[in-house]
Write a protein that holds these residues in place. Structure first.
Motif, PDB file in Angstrom:
ATOM      1  N   GLN A  90      38.430  53.744  36.236  1.00 18.49           N
ATOM      2  CA  GLN A  90      37.440  52.761  36.670  1.00 18.49           C
ATOM      3  C   GLN A  90      36.098  53.491  36.649  1.00 18.49           C
ATOM      4  O   GLN A  90      35.996  54.595  37.193  1.00 18.49           O
ATOM      5  CB  GLN A  90      37.721  52.289  38.082  1.00 18.49           C
ATOM      6  N   VAL A 130      35.220  44.539  34.143  1.00 14.99           N
ATOM      7  CA  VAL A 130      35.760  43.823  35.299  1.00 14.99           C
ATOM      8  C   VAL A 130      34.733  42.754  35.628  1.00 14.99           C
ATOM      9  O   VAL A 130      33.667  43.057  36.167  1.00 14.99           O
ATOM     10  CB  VAL A 130      36.012  44.772  36.492  1.00 14.99           C
ATOM     11  N   CYS A 133      33.196  41.446  39.775  1.00 21.59           N
ATOM     12  CA  CYS A 133      33.150  42.629  40.633  1.00 21.59           C
ATOM     13  C   CYS A 133      31.696  42.947  40.964  1.00 21.59           C
ATOM     14  O   CYS A 133      30.905  43.258  40.074  1.00 21.59           O
ATOM     15  CB  CYS A 133      33.797  43.825  39.945  1.00 21.59           C
ATOM     16  N   THR A 145      37.020  49.172  33.151  1.00 19.90           N
ATOM     17  CA  THR A 145      38.274  49.913  33.215  1.00 19.90           C
ATOM     18  C   THR A 145      38.582  50.410  31.808  1.00 19.90           C
ATOM     19  O   THR A 145      38.238  49.755  30.812  1.00 19.90           O
ATOM     20  CB  THR A 145      39.431  49.033  33.720  1.00 19.90           C
ATOM     21  N   THR A 168      43.098  45.583  34.916  1.00 16.34           N
ATOM     22  CA  THR A 168      41.728  45.120  35.173  1.00 16.34           C
ATOM     23  C   THR A 168      41.709  43.992  36.194  1.00 16.34           C
ATOM     24  O   THR A 168      40.883  43.985  37.107  1.00 16.34           O
ATOM     25  CB  THR A 168      41.058  44.685  33.854  1.00 16.34           C
ATOM     26  N   GLU A 172      40.029  43.938  39.916  1.00 10.30           N
ATOM     27  CA  GLU A 172      39.156  42.825  40.307  1.00 10.30           C
ATOM     28  C   GLU A 172      39.528  42.273  41.679  1.00 10.30           C
ATOM     29  O   GLU A 172      38.653  41.873  42.454  1.00 10.30           O
ATOM     30  CB  GLU A 172      39.293  41.741  39.243  1.00 10.30           C
ATOM     31  N   CYS A 177      36.099  45.834  44.488  1.00  7.96           N
ATOM     32  CA  CYS A 177      35.223  44.735  44.064  1.00  7.96           C
ATOM     33  C   CYS A 177      34.859  43.784  45.205  1.00  7.96           C
ATOM     34  O   CYS A 177      34.354  42.678  44.966  1.00  7.96           O
ATOM     35  CB  CYS A 177      35.887  43.959  42.941  1.00  7.96           C
TER      36      CYS A 177
END
Length: 178
Positions: A90, A130, A133, A145, A168, A172, A177
């Motif tokens: 990430q 993402v 987020c 990601t 992903t 999220e 996020c």
């Protein structure tokens, strides 16, 4: 007659070597399997173990390590038999950076194809933005990601994409996020 005898002996030797080779290859292939348990989470991100298993090689042991090389990046490395097999990451990128910028930072995406869903993928890796987020401490950044396959013999682009999408979406829905 002597020539025939030499020829017959050569054929017998070649046949014996072929049979021995077939036995060795047959035995080694039957023992190759995944003897480890696949985790239901990759460094705190829940994922279907079957999706993870699809991109991992055969082996005996599995170990998961979380690494944070810089504050804006978190790596989750899966080692099989002591060798890196899979890395999911990430990483926060500035708003003006896009999926192509992210892909250039991942060697496994050299032969990747851009798709219409803000992702990029190949047989050996994938990257995805993402979408939902927003972190209050990073208002001018987007979270991406990435997935890198380091294991030999893993060449299923559909499995890579399926795991990337699931991972992903799980990110999220995570505390990252919110």
């Amino acid at each position: 007659m002597r020539l025939f005898s030499l020829f017959a002996r050569r054929i017998a030797e070649v046949s014996l070597m072929a049979a021995a080779f077939g036995t060795v290859v047959g035995c080694s292939g039957s023992d190759e399997r995944k003897e480890y348990d696949v985790p239901a989470a990759l460094c705190g991100v829940s994922v279907d173990p079957a999706l993870v298993s699809d991109v991992l090689p055969v082996g005996k042991t599995l170990k998961v390590q979380e690494k944070k090389p810089v504050p804006s990046r978190s790596n989750c490395q899966v080692n099989v038999d002591g060798k890196a097999a899979l890395i999911v990451s990430q990483e926060w990128w500035e708003k003006e950076d896009g999926i192509s910028d992210v892909a250039r930072s991942v060697p496994q995406l050299e032969s990747a194809k851009l798709s219409g869903d803000d992702s990029i993928r190949s047989i050996t890796g994938a990257a995805m933005r993402v979408k939902s987020c927003a972190a209050p401490n990073r208002p001018d950044h987007n979270l991406f990601t990435t997935l890198e396959i380091h294991a030999d013999g893993v060449d299923d682009a559909a499995a890579v994409q399926e795991l990337m999408t699931a991972y992903t979406h799980a990110v999220e829905d995570s505390a990252t996020c919110r």
